[in-house]
Design an enzyme around this catalytic site. Structure first.
Site, PDB file in Angstrom:
ATOM      1  N   SER A 125      70.863  73.292  24.413  1.00 38.66           N
ATOM      2  CA  SER A 125      71.745  73.953  25.374  1.00 38.66           C
ATOM      3  C   SER A 125      70.949  74.793  26.361  1.00 38.66           C
ATOM      4  O   SER A 125      71.499  75.251  27.369  1.00 38.66           O
ATOM      5  CB  SER A 125      72.749  74.852  24.643  1.00 38.66           C
ATOM      6  N   HIS A 146      74.429  67.098  26.105  1.00 39.15           N
ATOM      7  CA  HIS A 146      74.855  68.404  25.608  1.00 39.15           C
ATOM      8  C   HIS A 146      76.358  68.413  25.344  1.00 39.15           C
ATOM      9  O   HIS A 146      77.160  68.357  26.266  1.00 39.15           O
ATOM     10  CB  HIS A 146      74.476  69.501  26.607  1.00 39.15           C
ATOM     11  N   GLU A 158      77.619  67.177  28.962  1.00 37.51           N
ATOM     12  CA  GLU A 158      76.675  67.272  30.075  1.00 37.51           C
ATOM     13  C   GLU A 158      75.577  66.235  29.846  1.00 37.51           C
ATOM     14  O   GLU A 158      74.911  66.267  28.803  1.00 37.51           O
ATOM     15  CB  GLU A 158      76.077  68.678  30.160  1.00 37.51           C
ATOM     16  N   ASN A 196      76.397  76.512  30.937  1.00 35.27           N
ATOM     17  CA  ASN A 196      75.739  77.738  30.481  1.00 35.27           C
ATOM     18  C   ASN A 196      75.099  78.519  31.622  1.00 35.27           C
ATOM     19  O   ASN A 196      74.977  79.744  31.544  1.00 35.27           O
ATOM     20  CB  ASN A 196      74.703  77.422  29.396  1.00 35.27           C
TER      21      ASN A 196
END
Length: 290
Positions: A125, A146, A158, A196
């Site tokens: 991540s 991800h 992702e 993120n």
């Protein structure tokens, strides 16, 4: 054939459930760990997840539900030998501890054993995919996948391509995500990818707002839930993600880009982590949990 690799005592729950989702969509999956006990728990975890699905999906057909569970579990095997598992795989998905050296060592080892066509992917991540891939000779067949917790519920994946990832590899990872019933988005190999990179600075700014005395944790959480429609406030979310994980991500980004004010460390976050208060998993973080 897909292998999900995890390391003993740091078995990624999301990695296990990713395996379950892949098995449920007809893929042959081998879960790999160095501990037999962890693997048994992993299969039980998948079975438990499937039972919850069946309860809703096959409420009026219990026999069909049981048949579905058995069919999916037939697609799942386990191994403590990553090398031999990789030899029969089309995709290796790693979901181990967020430590660059450990990930590089693993992929460097598997690179020598996996067939030439096998694609490698990391579920990291926060670490750069290109840094992980640098330990292999297949950087054109290396990308990121991800997933988000809880994996069966969260539709997003992702898909990350580096400057060396071939279009064929990227397309294969993108299509694989679709086969799992997910919605993939294309990401560059930049810190935090998309989610993120936006989410972590937002959480950190909420912590700084609180540190400046401009709002209580409770009020900030309520404000973001009712004012922005978020299902969880930033402090609740931090406790769910893990304060140690939050600190790890921020430390990594800050080291790479020390002049970026968005990556400024938080004294409060560092203090809680030093005290072993990581959030829900330890019973206390920003809030206390029974």
């Amino acid at each position: 054939h897909l292998i999900i690799h995890s390391v003993c005592t740091t078995l990624s729950f999301s990695g296990v459930i990713e395996g379950g989702v892949a098995a449920a969509t007809g893929h042959s999956v081998t879960l790999v760990d160095t501990c037999e006990d962890i693997l048994k728990k992993a299969v039980k975890g998948i079975e438990g997840s499937l039972k919850r699905v069946v309860k809703k999906k096959y409420a009026d057909k219990p026999e069909a539900g049981e048949e579905f569970i058995q069919k999916v579990l037939q697609n799942v095997s386990t191994s403590t030998d990553a090398g031999s598992a990789a030899q029969g795989s089309d995709l290796v998905l790693e979901a181990i501890v967020e430590n660059l050296k450990i990930k590089q060592d693993l992929f460097g080892h598997l690179d020598k054993l996996a067939p030439a066509h096998t694609i490698f992917a990391s579920n990291t991540s926060s670490l750069p995919i290109s840094d992980i891939a640098s330990s292999t000779d297949r950087q054109d067949r290396f990308g990121g996948l991800h997933f988000f917790n809880p994996v069966p519920m969260m539709k997003l994946v992702e898909v990350i391509g580096t400057s060396a990832t071939s279009q064929e590899t990227f397309d294969a990872l993108f299509n694989f995500s679709k086969e799992l019933g997910k919605t993939p988005v294309s990401c560059k190999d930049t810190p935090g990818f998309i989610v993120n990179r936006l989410l972590v600075p937002y959480i950190m700014e909420a912590i700084r707002l609180h540190e400046r005395g401009h709002g209580s944790k409770e009020d900030i959480d309520i404000a973001m839930k009712l004012g922005a429609g978020y299902p969880m406030g930033p402090f609740e979310l931090s406790d769910y993600v893990g304060l140690d994980t939050m600190k790890f991500i921020m430390d990594g980004w800050s080291a790479k880009d020390p002049d970026n004010l968005l990556f400024t460390p938080s004294e409060l976050l560092n203090k809680l982590v030093a005290e072993g208060k990581y959030g829900k998993k330890t019973g206390e973080g920003f809030y206390k949990y029974k």
